[in-house]
Enzyme design. Structure first.
Site, PDB file in Angstrom:
ATOM      1  N   LYS A 165       5.087   6.521   8.938  1.00 11.14           N
ATOM      2  CA  LYS A 165       4.163   6.060   9.951  1.00 11.14           C
ATOM      3  C   LYS A 165       2.747   5.939   9.394  1.00 11.14           C
ATOM      4  O   LYS A 165       1.905   5.283   9.973  1.00 11.14           O
ATOM      5  CB  LYS A 165       4.117   7.066  11.122  1.00 11.14           C
ATOM      6  CG  LYS A 165       5.421   7.178  11.871  1.00 11.14           C
ATOM      7  CD  LYS A 165       5.293   8.089  13.080  1.00 11.14           C
ATOM      8  CE  LYS A 165       5.395   9.540  12.633  1.00 11.14           C
ATOM      9  NZ  LYS A 165       5.656  10.482  13.739  1.00 11.14           N
ATOM     10  N   GLY A 166       2.507   6.615   8.279  1.00 11.45           N
ATOM     11  CA  GLY A 166       1.141   6.731   7.758  1.00 11.45           C
ATOM     12  C   GLY A 166       0.444   5.415   7.480  1.00 11.45           C
ATOM     13  O   GLY A 166      -0.774   5.334   7.475  1.00 11.45           O
ATOM     14  N   PHE A 216      -5.450  17.323  -0.571  1.00 13.27           N
ATOM     15  CA  PHE A 216      -4.759  16.821   0.609  1.00 13.27           C
ATOM     16  C   PHE A 216      -5.774  16.136   1.515  1.00 13.27           C
ATOM     17  O   PHE A 216      -6.754  16.737   1.927  1.00 13.27           O
ATOM     18  CB  PHE A 216      -4.054  17.954   1.346  1.00 13.27           C
ATOM     19  CG  PHE A 216      -3.075  17.434   2.354  1.00 13.27           C
ATOM     20  CD1 PHE A 216      -1.818  16.996   1.954  1.00 13.27           C
ATOM     21  CD2 PHE A 216      -3.425  17.328   3.686  1.00 13.27           C
ATOM     22  CE1 PHE A 216      -0.925  16.470   2.881  1.00 13.27           C
ATOM     23  CE2 PHE A 216      -2.534  16.804   4.611  1.00 13.27           C
ATOM     24  CZ  PHE A 216      -1.281  16.384   4.208  1.00 13.27           C
ATOM     25  N   VAL A 217      -5.545  14.861   1.796  1.00  8.77           N
ATOM     26  CA  VAL A 217      -6.501  14.082   2.596  1.00  8.77           C
ATOM     27  C   VAL A 217      -5.881  13.651   3.920  1.00  8.77           C
ATOM     28  O   VAL A 217      -4.659  13.540   4.040  1.00  8.77           O
ATOM     29  CB  VAL A 217      -6.976  12.831   1.814  1.00  8.77           C
ATOM     30  CG1 VAL A 217      -7.705  13.224   0.548  1.00  8.77           C
ATOM     31  CG2 VAL A 217      -5.810  11.906   1.477  1.00  8.77           C
ATOM     32  N   ASP A 271       1.776   9.529  -4.009  1.00  7.61           N
ATOM     33  CA  ASP A 271       1.500  10.881  -4.515  1.00  7.61           C
ATOM     34  C   ASP A 271       2.537  11.208  -5.590  1.00  7.61           C
ATOM     35  O   ASP A 271       2.404  10.775  -6.733  1.00  7.61           O
ATOM     36  CB  ASP A 271       1.518  11.849  -3.325  1.00  7.61           C
ATOM     37  CG  ASP A 271       1.188  13.281  -3.707  1.00  7.61           C
ATOM     38  OD1 ASP A 271       0.644  13.502  -4.802  1.00  7.61           O
ATOM     39  OD2 ASP A 271       1.456  14.188  -2.896  1.00  7.61           O
ATOM     40  N   GLU A 320       1.948   0.979   1.559  1.00  7.17           N
ATOM     41  CA  GLU A 320       2.085   2.435   1.695  1.00  7.17           C
ATOM     42  C   GLU A 320       0.735   3.049   1.992  1.00  7.17           C
ATOM     43  O   GLU A 320      -0.301   2.490   1.630  1.00  7.17           O
ATOM     44  CB  GLU A 320       2.579   3.009   0.347  1.00  7.17           C
ATOM     45  CG  GLU A 320       3.985   3.548   0.371  1.00  7.17           C
ATOM     46  CD  GLU A 320       4.152   4.881   1.094  1.00  7.17           C
ATOM     47  OE1 GLU A 320       3.419   5.172   2.055  1.00  7.17           O
ATOM     48  OE2 GLU A 320       5.048   5.632   0.675  1.00  7.17           O
ATOM     49  N   ASP A 321       0.741   4.222   2.611  1.00  2.88           N
ATOM     50  CA  ASP A 321      -0.527   4.925   2.850  1.00  2.88           C
ATOM     51  C   ASP A 321      -1.020   5.591   1.570  1.00  2.88           C
ATOM     52  O   ASP A 321      -2.174   5.456   1.195  1.00  2.88           O
ATOM     53  CB  ASP A 321      -0.405   5.936   4.005  1.00  2.88           C
ATOM     54  CG  ASP A 321       0.716   6.953   3.823  1.00  2.88           C
ATOM     55  OD1 ASP A 321       1.519   6.860   2.860  1.00  2.88           O
ATOM     56  OD2 ASP A 321       0.801   7.880   4.658  1.00  2.88           O
ATOM     57  N   LYS A 370      -2.833   8.892  -5.777  1.00  2.44           N
ATOM     58  CA  LYS A 370      -3.155  10.243  -6.240  1.00  2.44           C
ATOM     59  C   LYS A 370      -2.382  10.462  -7.534  1.00  2.44           C
ATOM     60  O   LYS A 370      -1.317  11.097  -7.530  1.00  2.44           O
ATOM     61  CB  LYS A 370      -2.681  11.220  -5.158  1.00  2.44           C
ATOM     62  CG  LYS A 370      -3.501  12.472  -5.000  1.00  2.44           C
ATOM     63  CD  LYS A 370      -2.750  13.495  -4.174  1.00  2.44           C
ATOM     64  CE  LYS A 370      -3.107  13.504  -2.729  1.00  2.44           C
ATOM     65  NZ  LYS A 370      -2.429  14.616  -1.989  1.00  2.44           N
ATOM     66  N   ASP A 428      -1.777  11.931   7.946  1.00  3.75           N
ATOM     67  CA  ASP A 428      -1.738  13.065   8.859  1.00  3.75           C
ATOM     68  C   ASP A 428      -1.626  14.411   8.155  1.00  3.75           C
ATOM     69  O   ASP A 428      -1.225  14.498   6.996  1.00  3.75           O
ATOM     70  CB  ASP A 428      -0.514  12.946   9.769  1.00  3.75           C
ATOM     71  CG  ASP A 428       0.802  13.190   8.997  1.00  3.75           C
ATOM     72  OD1 ASP A 428       1.029  12.503   7.969  1.00  3.75           O
ATOM     73  OD2 ASP A 428       1.578  14.071   9.398  1.00  3.75           O
ATOM     74  N   ARG A 446      -4.388  11.247  12.271  1.00  5.12           N
ATOM     75  CA  ARG A 446      -4.100   9.863  11.854  1.00  5.12           C
ATOM     76  C   ARG A 446      -5.148   8.892  12.371  1.00  5.12           C
ATOM     77  O   ARG A 446      -5.391   7.854  11.764  1.00  5.12           O
ATOM     78  CB  ARG A 446      -2.726   9.413  12.390  1.00  5.12           C
ATOM     79  CG  ARG A 446      -1.536  10.135  11.781  1.00  5.12           C
ATOM     80  CD  ARG A 446      -0.260   9.378  12.129  1.00  5.12           C
ATOM     81  NE  ARG A 446       0.956  10.147  11.903  1.00  5.12           N
ATOM     82  CZ  ARG A 446       1.585  10.240  10.729  1.00  5.12           C
ATOM     83  NH1 ARG A 446       1.098   9.635   9.671  1.00  5.12           N
ATOM     84  NH2 ARG A 446       2.697  10.931  10.614  1.00  5.12           N
TER      85      ARG A 446
HETATM   86  P1  IMP Z   1       5.307  10.950  -2.315  1.00  2.00           P
HETATM   87  O1  IMP Z   1       6.769  10.710  -2.206  1.00  2.00           O
HETATM   88  O2  IMP Z   1       4.987  12.339  -2.802  1.00  2.00           O
HETATM   89  O3  IMP Z   1       4.550   9.895  -3.078  1.00  2.00           O
HETATM   90  O4  IMP Z   1       4.801  11.041  -0.848  1.00  2.00           O
HETATM   91  C1  IMP Z   1       4.226  10.034  -0.188  1.00  2.00           C
HETATM   92  C2  IMP Z   1       4.049  10.436   1.253  1.00  2.00           C
HETATM   93  O5  IMP Z   1       3.591  11.783   1.384  1.00  2.00           O
HETATM   94  C3  IMP Z   1       2.966   9.584   1.824  1.00  2.00           C
HETATM   95  O6  IMP Z   1       3.496   8.403   2.370  1.00  2.00           O
HETATM   96  C4  IMP Z   1       2.334  10.506   2.838  1.00  2.00           C
HETATM   97  O7  IMP Z   1       2.992  10.371   4.073  1.00  2.00           O
HETATM   98  C5  IMP Z   1       2.547  11.906   2.301  1.00  2.00           C
HETATM   99  N1  IMP Z   1       1.336  12.424   1.607  1.00  2.00           N
HETATM  100  C6  IMP Z   1       1.158  12.605   0.279  1.00  2.00           C
HETATM  101  N2  IMP Z   1      -0.083  13.073   0.002  1.00  2.00           N
HETATM  102  C7  IMP Z   1      -0.714  13.178   1.200  1.00  2.00           C
HETATM  103  C8  IMP Z   1      -2.040  13.583   1.591  1.00  2.00           C
HETATM  104  O8  IMP Z   1      -2.932  13.945   0.798  1.00  2.00           O
HETATM  105  N3  IMP Z   1      -2.297  13.543   2.928  1.00  2.00           N
HETATM  106  C9  IMP Z   1      -1.378  13.149   3.865  1.00  2.00           C
HETATM  107  N4  IMP Z   1      -0.135  12.756   3.536  1.00  2.00           N
HETATM  108  C10 IMP Z   1       0.190  12.769   2.224  1.00  2.00           C
HETATM  109 MG    MG Z   2       3.217  11.103   5.934  1.00  4.16          MG
END
Ligand code: IMP
Ligand code: MG
Length: 178
Positions: A42-43, A150-151, A101, A97-98, A129, A157, A163
Site C-alpha cells: 500500500k505504501g 526507518f522513515v 530496502d 515502489e515506495d 536505502k 508507514d 502514511r
Molecule cells: P524490502 O523487501 O526490504 O526492500 O522492503 C520493502 C518494503 O518494506 C517497502 O515497500 C516498505 O513497505 C517497507 N519498508 C522498508 N523500509 C522502510 C522504512 O524505512 N519505512 C517504512 N517502510 C519501510
Molecule cells: Mg510497507
C-alpha cells in the site's frame, strides 16, 4: 501526529520537484510505448498518484499487494496478497515502489512478473536505502537515496500509521516504545 516526528528528511517541495524530474525522464523513455505502471500496495499510493500525473503519455495502471514486513525490520517472508488484473504479456511494465530496502520484496515481484513475458520490466522507486540491501537488485529510477534509518510519510508507514504525512520524516524514538 506531526509531534511524533523527530525531523523532516525530505520536504514537500523537494518531493514535488523530484517527481517532475522523474516524470520527464519516464516520459522521454516511454513515449509511444503505452507502458503499464504497476504499483506495489500500500505504501506506493501517494507516490503513484503523483507520478502517473507527471507522465502525460498514454499508459495504464494496475496494482499488486506483496508484503515482507512487520514492524521495523524485514522478515524476509514474502506473501502475495493481491495479483494483477491486467494481462502484461508483451507490455512495457514499470513497477512503482515506495522504498527499496532489503530488495527481497521487489526481487520476488520482478521474477514473478517476468514469468508473464512482458516486453520489459523496470523499477521506479520513490526512496532507495542501499545500505539495507540483501537481494541483488537495483532500481532504474530513484527519487531519493536515504540513509539506513526507518522513515515514514508520503505513503510509508510505521505499523500502518503516518502514511498521510505530506513529507518524509524520522520518528522520535519514544514512538517505537509505545
Ligand atoms: P524490502 O523487501 O526490504 O526492500 O522492503 C520493502 C518494503 O518494506 C517497502 O515497500 C516498505 O513497505 C517497507 N519498508 C522498508 N523500509 C522502510 C522504512 O524505512 N519505512 C517504512 N517502510 C519501510
Ligand atoms: Mg510497507
Amino acid at each position: 501526529m506531526q509531534n511524533s516526528i523527530e525531523r523532516v528528511l525530505i520536504t514537500e517541495e523537494q518531493i514535488r520537484n523530484r517527481i517532475q524530474e522523474l516524470g520527464q525522464q519516464l516520459t522521454a523513455d516511454y513515449e509511444g510505448k503505452n507502458p503499464i505502471f504497476v504499483g506495489v500496495l500500500k505504501g506506493v499510493v501517494v507516490f503513484f498518484s503523483d507520478m502517473i500525473r507527471a507522465v502525460p503519455i498514454p499508459s495504464q495502471i494496475d496494482f499488486m499487494a506483496v508484503s515482507s514486513y512487520s514492524g521495523v525490520s524485514s522478515t524476509g517472508v514474502i506473501k502475495m496478497k493481491q495479483d494483477l488484473t491486467a494481462d502484461i504479456t508483451g507490455r512495457h511494465v514499470v513497477i512503482l515502489e515506495d522504498i527499496l530496502d532489503s530488495g527481497l520484496t521487489l526481487k520476488h515481484t520482478v521474477e514473478y512478473l517476468k514469468t508473464k513475458n512482458p516486453a520489459s520490466v523496470k523499477i521506479c522507486t520513490f526512496l532507495d536505502k542501499p545500505e539495507g540491501r540483501k537481494a541483488d537488485i537495483e532500481a532504474d529510477y530513484v527519487g531519493f537515496t536515504v540513509p539506513n534509518l526507518f522513515v515514514v510519510g508520503y505513503g510509508l508507514d510505521y505499523n500502518e500509521k503516518f502514511r498521510n504525512l505530506p513529507y518524509v520524516g524520522i520518528l522520535k524514538p519514544e514512538v517505537y516504545s509505545k
